[in-house]
Design a protein around this motif. Structure first.
Motif, PDB file in Angstrom:
ATOM      1  N   UNK A 164       0.825  -1.209   0.000  1.00 27.97           N
ATOM      2  CA  UNK A 164       0.000   0.000   0.000  1.00 27.97           C
ATOM      3  C   UNK A 164       0.862   1.263   0.000  1.00 27.97           C
ATOM      4  N   UNK A 165       0.479   2.223  -0.813  1.00 29.47           N
ATOM      5  CA  UNK A 165       1.153   3.526  -0.792  1.00 29.47           C
ATOM      6  C   UNK A 165       0.721   4.315   0.430  1.00 29.47           C
ATOM      7  N   UNK A 166      -0.549   4.175   0.788  1.00 29.22           N
ATOM      8  CA  UNK A 166      -1.130   4.932   1.889  1.00 29.22           C
ATOM      9  C   UNK A 166      -1.961   4.015   2.765  1.00 29.22           C
ATOM     10  N   UNK A 167      -1.722   4.073   4.068  1.00 27.58           N
ATOM     11  CA  UNK A 167      -2.512   3.314   5.043  1.00 27.58           C
ATOM     12  C   UNK A 167      -3.245   4.309   5.926  1.00 27.58           C
ATOM     13  N   UNK A 173       7.190   0.580   3.939  1.00 23.83           N
ATOM     14  CA  UNK A 173       7.511   1.874   3.334  1.00 23.83           C
ATOM     15  C   UNK A 173       6.260   2.692   3.014  1.00 23.83           C
ATOM     16  N   UNK A 174       5.127   2.264   3.535  1.00 21.41           N
ATOM     17  CA  UNK A 174       3.880   2.986   3.283  1.00 21.41           C
ATOM     18  C   UNK A 174       3.858   4.307   4.047  1.00 21.41           C
ATOM     19  N   UNK A 175       3.070   5.240   3.531  1.00 19.69           N
ATOM     20  CA  UNK A 175       2.782   6.461   4.275  1.00 19.69           C
ATOM     21  C   UNK A 175       1.584   6.167   5.186  1.00 19.69           C
ATOM     22  N   UNK A 176       1.706   6.497   6.463  1.00 18.51           N
ATOM     23  CA  UNK A 176       0.652   6.242   7.437  1.00 18.51           C
ATOM     24  C   UNK A 176      -0.099   7.533   7.729  1.00 18.51           C
ATOM     25  N   UNK A 177      -1.419   7.436   7.713  1.00 18.93           N
ATOM     26  CA  UNK A 177      -2.251   8.601   8.010  1.00 18.93           C
ATOM     27  C   UNK A 177      -3.209   8.229   9.128  1.00 18.93           C
ATOM     28  N   UNK A 218     -10.414  13.023   1.500  1.00 20.90           N
ATOM     29  CA  UNK A 218      -9.699  14.031   0.722  1.00 20.90           C
ATOM     30  C   UNK A 218      -8.554  14.642   1.528  1.00 20.90           C
ATOM     31  N   UNK A 219      -8.763  14.821   2.815  1.00 20.30           N
ATOM     32  CA  UNK A 219      -7.685  15.327   3.668  1.00 20.30           C
ATOM     33  C   UNK A 219      -6.505  14.355   3.692  1.00 20.30           C
ATOM     34  N   UNK A 220      -6.810  13.059   3.725  1.00 21.36           N
ATOM     35  CA  UNK A 220      -5.746  12.055   3.715  1.00 21.36           C
ATOM     36  C   UNK A 220      -4.965  12.123   2.407  1.00 21.36           C
ATOM     37  N   UNK A 221      -5.670  12.284   1.290  1.00 21.19           N
ATOM     38  CA  UNK A 221      -4.992  12.392  -0.001  1.00 21.19           C
ATOM     39  C   UNK A 221      -4.129  13.649  -0.068  1.00 21.19           C
ATOM     40  N   UNK A 222      -4.665  14.742   0.430  1.00 18.80           N
ATOM     41  CA  UNK A 222      -3.902  16.002   0.397  1.00 18.80           C
ATOM     42  C   UNK A 222      -2.649  15.899   1.267  1.00 18.80           C
ATOM     43  N   UNK A 223      -2.784  15.255   2.414  1.00 14.56           N
ATOM     44  CA  UNK A 223      -1.636  15.047   3.281  1.00 14.56           C
ATOM     45  C   UNK A 223      -0.587  14.185   2.572  1.00 14.56           C
ATOM     46  N   UNK A 224      -1.039  13.151   1.891  1.00 12.41           N
ATOM     47  CA  UNK A 224      -0.135  12.271   1.149  1.00 12.41           C
ATOM     48  C   UNK A 224       0.623  13.053   0.081  1.00 12.41           C
ATOM     49  N   UNK A 225      -0.080  13.915  -0.635  1.00 13.11           N
ATOM     50  CA  UNK A 225       0.558  14.687  -1.690  1.00 13.11           C
ATOM     51  C   UNK A 225       1.626  15.640  -1.153  1.00 13.11           C
TER      52      UNK A 225
END
Length: 207
Positions: free
Chosen positions: A152-155, A173-177, A192-199
């Motif tokens: 996963x890229x984002x968890x 190596x995933x990004x954790x939110x 959407x906040x999680x996606x914005x944080x990832x970006x």
């Protein structure tokens, strides 16, 4: 119906995400609990989550339902059969060792420790049978034995800042939110906040 200010904020976030040009996660994992799924409309939220993920360019979604009582696994399995999903769903639970290959992966109480131990046991059996040289075992061999062979890229973890036992090999190596918003209150804007944080992050992949 959403209040006008909420709908406007959601559109604003979506616009920022689309216009930023930054990468979006291709594989997304979300962690919920069995208790979360007892809440009203919990499965409806799950259906919406799938829609949000694919709307914003995800190729694969993984859902981990942590359970304290394995007696609820069959009930959750039955509920998952009725979930409206935009793509194929593969569900695995305790005792399931068959590899899952679908756009939507659901793990019900099948933790990462068990998954990894099963993979190691399978490799050991191959070594014992003379089919595999232990000196040649590498990461690819381990990953080929995992039930969920996707990183996963984002968890996203809802409800509290606690790690879980899901995809412990795959998510290194995933990004954790973490969000303190419980699953029952998880809405499009939280996603959407999680996606914005990832970006806004710079992924290092262990470097």
């Amino acid at each position: 119906m959403k209040p006008p200010t909420v709908a406007l904020y959601d559109r604003y976030l979506a616009h920022r995400i689309r216009r930023s040009g930054a990468d979006l996660p291709e594989t997304i994992a979300v962690i919920v609990t069995e208790r979360d799924l007892l809440e009203q409309d919990a499965y409806r939220t799950l259906e919406q989550f799938f829609q949000w993920a694919f709307e914003f360019d995800a190729d694969r979604v993984a859902v981990y339902v942590s359970v304290l009582d394995e007696g609820v696994v069959d009930t959750i399995r039955r509920e998952m059969r009725d979930v409206s999903a935009p793509r194929e769903v593969a569900v695995r639970g305790p005792g399931d060792d068959e590899q899952a290959d679908a756009a939507i992966l659901v793990s019900i109480g099948l933790g990462g420790k068990h998954e990894f131990a099963t993979a190691v046991r399978s490799l050991a059996e191959d070594v014992d049978a003379g089919e595999l040289d232990p000196e040649n075992i590498d990461e690819d061999d381990v990953e080929a034995e995992l039930v969920f062979p996707f990183d996963p890229d984002l968890v996203i973890k809802t409800g509290a800042e606690r790690l879980s036992d899901f995809m412990i090999w795959q998510s290194v190596y995933s990004e954790l939110y973490f969000t303190d918003v419980n699953w029952r209150d998880f809405r499009r804007r939280e996603y959407l906040r999680a996606l914005r944080d990832y970006q806004n992050r710079q992924r290092r992949f262990g470097r």
